[in-house]
Scaffold this active site. Structure first.
Site, mmCIF file in Angstrom:
data_model
loop_
_atom_site.group_PDB
_atom_site.id
_atom_site.type_symbol
_atom_site.label_atom_id
_atom_site.label_comp_id
_atom_site.label_asym_id
_atom_site.label_seq_id
_atom_site.Cartn_x
_atom_site.Cartn_y
_atom_site.Cartn_z
ATOM 1 N N CYS A 62 0.851 -1.203 0.000
ATOM 2 C CA CYS A 62 0.000 0.000 0.000
ATOM 3 C C CYS A 62 0.887 1.254 0.000
ATOM 4 O O CYS A 62 1.526 1.541 -0.994
ATOM 5 C CB CYS A 62 -0.979 -0.039 1.164
ATOM 6 N N HIS A 106 -3.487 -5.213 0.385
ATOM 7 C CA HIS A 106 -2.923 -5.635 1.673
ATOM 8 C C HIS A 106 -2.860 -7.155 1.755
ATOM 9 O O HIS A 106 -3.751 -7.808 2.317
ATOM 10 C CB HIS A 106 -3.750 -5.061 2.826
ATOM 11 N N GLU A 165 -1.155 -9.032 3.628
ATOM 12 C CA GLU A 165 -0.998 -9.581 4.979
ATOM 13 C C GLU A 165 -2.311 -10.122 5.539
ATOM 14 O O GLU A 165 -2.317 -10.951 6.467
ATOM 15 C CB GLU A 165 -0.401 -8.530 5.924
#
Length: 320
Positions: free
Chosen positions: A184, A288, A290
């Site tokens: 990001c 994102h 993660e």
């Protein structure tokens, strides 16, 4: 093997924070996650800090968070002329507004950038009530009573310290071929560090009519990107073409830095990933990963590249 992870400052309470998802993803690869934090003292102090810590890590994750100050990517307003309906580029000034060519919407723009002194004053204003801003899936506390600087209007959680630290980390990682994954804001930092620029706001700049900031939960996907076949991104994710992702950003890449290639775009043509094909692993994604199990390959590939880098560095030291 050590992977460094950058952090975000909660200004109002004075704590550095990082989403636990970043830490868990790195730890799951078998690497040791180590948090890298900027310090108070401004950009120059944090550039010096980055030069100290960069050689302590074998790979780097530059995380999401607030916006990069425009001074780092608009040194020459003429570079963004194609995105603006401005007959007189010289008329741009701190706090002035241009209008997007495609929508006619006003675009806050800083042509000559705030002076260093004005920026220091804005960053050091008196404490005030906490204000919550949601960035990269977590709340970031900011100070709403800090003196206003016109060219920072509509930007989120701008930090002189973090900018100085992360831009230098990204530059040094590229220079020294240290594996680097930007997420990001992190992807935007990598682009800016190498000379690229950003759209201050995708909607206001007329890039898209569609919002790119989803509501939680963040482990669900709300957007689809097209991944370029043959790219590093396609290799590490095991997918080319349509790929579903989450989306939590309001800015995006405008001019892509020299040497970087776009390896994914959204359906509305927003740049969603960039990479340097001449380095083993220098890759940024706008979403994102993660939060997404289907993206664990990004972290596994980063760790594998970090292991190779660590072995090469050890061999070089022993030979020397």
């Amino acid at each position: 093997m050590i992977i460094g992870i950058t952090t975000t400052l909660n200004e109002a309470d004075g704590f550095q924070r990082v989403n636990v998802e970043y830490i868990n993803r790195v730890a799951a690869t078998g690497a040791a996650p180590v948090l890298l934090t900027p310090v108070r003292g401004g950009a120059e102090a944090n550039r010096a800090l980055a030069q100290q810590v960069i050689d302590t890590v074998d790979a780097l994750v530059i995380t999401g968070g607030g916006d990069v100050h425009p001074r780092y990517y608009v040194p020459d307003p003429a570079k963004n002329r194609d995105a603006l309906n401005m007959d007189d580029v010289a008329a741009l000034g701190c706090g002035s507004a241009s209008h997007c060519r495609s929508t006619g919407a006003p675009v806050p723009f800083c042509g000559h950038n705030a002076s260093d002194e004005a920026f220091r004053q804005a960053m050091g204003g008196p404490p005030g009530p906490d204000e919550v801003t949601t960035l990269d899936g977590r709340n970031v506390l900011t100070d709403p009573e800090r003196p206003a600087v016109p060219c920072l209007s509509d930007l989120l959680a701008v930090s002189e310290d973090r900018d100085g630290f992360e831009l230098e980390l990204a530059r040094l990682a590229h220079e020294r071929r240290i594996p680097c994954l930007g997420i990001c804001r992190g992807m935007q930092v990598m682009n800016v560090a190498l000379g690229g620029s950003l759209y201050r706001d995708l909607y206001n700049c007329g890039v898209t009519e569609r919002g790119h900031r989803q509501e939680p939960p963040y482990d669900r996907t709300t957007d689809t990107v097209a991944i370029a076949a043959g790219s590093l991104l396609a290799t590490v994710l095991g997918a080319a073409g349509a790929f579903d992702v989450n989306s939590m950003h309001h800015q995006g890449i405008d001019h892509v830095a020299a040497g970087l290639l776009v390896s994914a775009r959204s359906g509305d043509r927003v740049v969603e990933a960039v990479e340097d094909p001449h380095l083993p692993f220098y890759l940024g994604v706008q979403w994102h990963p993660e939060y997404l199990d289907r993206c664990r390959g990004l972290f596994n590939a980063l760790a594998a590249a970090g292991e190779r880098f660590a072995a090469q560095r050890k061999a070089t030291v022993s030979q020397g």
